[in-house]
Design a protein around this motif. Structure first.
Motif, PDB file in Angstrom:
ATOM      1  N   MET A 148       0.835  -1.214   0.000  1.00 38.77           N
ATOM      2  CA  MET A 148       0.000   0.000   0.000  1.00 38.77           C
ATOM      3  C   MET A 148       0.862   1.254   0.000  1.00 38.77           C
ATOM      4  SD  MET A 148      -3.274  -0.768   2.442  1.00 38.77           S
ATOM      5  CE  MET A 148      -2.591  -1.933   3.617  1.00 38.77           C
ATOM      6  N   PHE A 149       1.946   1.258   0.788  1.00 36.73           N
ATOM      7  CA  PHE A 149       2.798   2.444   0.867  1.00 36.73           C
ATOM      8  C   PHE A 149       3.524   2.714  -0.443  1.00 36.73           C
ATOM      9  CE2 PHE A 149       3.221   1.875   5.755  1.00 36.73           C
ATOM     10  CZ  PHE A 149       1.920   2.313   5.914  1.00 36.73           C
ATOM     11  N   GLU A 150       3.816   1.674  -1.223  1.00 35.86           N
ATOM     12  CA  GLU A 150       4.388   1.899  -2.559  1.00 35.86           C
ATOM     13  C   GLU A 150       3.370   2.637  -3.432  1.00 35.86           C
ATOM     14  OE1 GLU A 150       7.428   1.605  -3.965  1.00 35.86           O
ATOM     15  OE2 GLU A 150       8.006   1.246  -1.884  1.00 35.86           O
ATOM     16  N   GLY A 151       2.107   2.209  -3.356  1.00 35.58           N
ATOM     17  CA  GLY A 151       1.051   2.895  -4.101  1.00 35.58           C
ATOM     18  C   GLY A 151       0.859   4.320  -3.619  1.00 35.58           C
ATOM     19  N   LEU A 152       0.891   4.513  -2.312  1.00 35.59           N
ATOM     20  CA  LEU A 152       0.757   5.845  -1.732  1.00 35.59           C
ATOM     21  C   LEU A 152       1.864   6.758  -2.244  1.00 35.59           C
ATOM     22  CD1 LEU A 152      -0.389   7.933   0.285  1.00 35.59           C
ATOM     23  CD2 LEU A 152       0.950   6.769   2.077  1.00 35.59           C
ATOM     24  N   LYS A 153       3.083   6.253  -2.275  1.00 37.79           N
ATOM     25  CA  LYS A 153       4.223   7.049  -2.745  1.00 37.79           C
ATOM     26  C   LYS A 153       4.017   7.473  -4.201  1.00 37.79           C
ATOM     27  CE  LYS A 153       9.303   6.929  -3.048  1.00 37.79           C
ATOM     28  NZ  LYS A 153       9.595   8.138  -2.280  1.00 37.79           N
ATOM     29  N   GLN A 154       3.626   6.532  -5.049  1.00 39.36           N
ATOM     30  CA  GLN A 154       3.376   6.861  -6.447  1.00 39.36           C
ATOM     31  C   GLN A 154       2.258   7.893  -6.577  1.00 39.36           C
ATOM     32  OE1 GLN A 154       2.777   3.416  -8.982  1.00 39.36           O
ATOM     33  NE2 GLN A 154       4.329   2.272  -7.859  1.00 39.36           N
ATOM     34  N   LEU A 155       1.198   7.703  -5.805  1.00 37.57           N
ATOM     35  CA  LEU A 155       0.052   8.608  -5.874  1.00 37.57           C
ATOM     36  C   LEU A 155       0.435  10.034  -5.522  1.00 37.57           C
ATOM     37  CD1 LEU A 155      -3.028   9.089  -6.184  1.00 37.57           C
ATOM     38  CD2 LEU A 155      -3.234   8.501  -3.751  1.00 37.57           C
ATOM     39  N   VAL A 156       1.115  10.229  -4.396  1.00 39.30           N
ATOM     40  CA  VAL A 156       1.410  11.596  -3.946  1.00 39.30           C
ATOM     41  C   VAL A 156       2.558  12.236  -4.721  1.00 39.30           C
ATOM     42  CG1 VAL A 156       0.423  11.235  -1.650  1.00 39.30           C
ATOM     43  CG2 VAL A 156       2.893  10.887  -1.984  1.00 39.30           C
TER      44      VAL A 156
END
Length: 164
Positions: A148-156
């Motif tokens: 999830m945090f990998e996705g969060l990083k890409q998103l922000v």
């Protein structure tokens, strides 16, 4: 519940954006839906009443089933820290506590994530069984949050998530 253990999971993640942006992704439903729990394509519900005592909810729909995660905001100190509960009532009556804090860096911020994971014991368990379950809960949670945090990083940082 008295027959349980509590395991602490601590993770950190560096972001090349300011804490405000990462903090917002934790509390704004349109952003939560994109990364929290699973992914935007399967998250069908994302709700957030971002105030202390307010609730949040994510419903993920996969393989014909709904998986619901809910909780309550306990602390909202934008952009420094948030504390909220995490529950999945269809699987357990346990309530975990998530603490997310942010520290500014020269290139953005560091996020520290701490989850107090409640591990229920089954009747007749030995200490070996308890230790094994605690490790499985810890490691499984770490793997899930890591994705999830990998996705969060890409998103922000990039405005969208690239799914494999």
């Amino acid at each position: 519940m008295t027959n349980h253990s509590t395991v602490t999971l601590t993770m950190t993640k560096a972001f090349d954006v300011e804490a405000d942006k990462v903090y917002a992704a934790w509390i704004e439903p349109e952003l939560m839906k994109k990364w929290l729990f699973t992914m935007e394509m399967t998250n069908k519900v994302a709700k957030s009443d971002a105030k202390e005592g307010g609730s949040w909810e994510i419903v993920d729909h996969r393989d014909g089933k709904d998986y619901r995660a809910i909780g309550e905001y306990r602390v909202l100190d934008k952009p420094n820290k948030l504390v909220k509960t995490f529950e999945m009532p269809q699987f357990s009556d346990t309530v975990d506590v998530l603490t997310v804090s942010f520290e500014p860096t020269t290139s953005g911020c560091n996020m520290t994530f701490v989850q107090k994971i409640v591990v229920p014991h089954e009747e007749g368990w030995t200490q070996v069984d308890i230790d094994k379950a605690c490790k499985e809960y810890h490691d499984g949670s770490q793997d899930g949050w890591g994705m999830m945090f990998e996705g969060l990083k890409q998103l922000v940082e990039k405005g969208k998530i690239s799914y494999p």
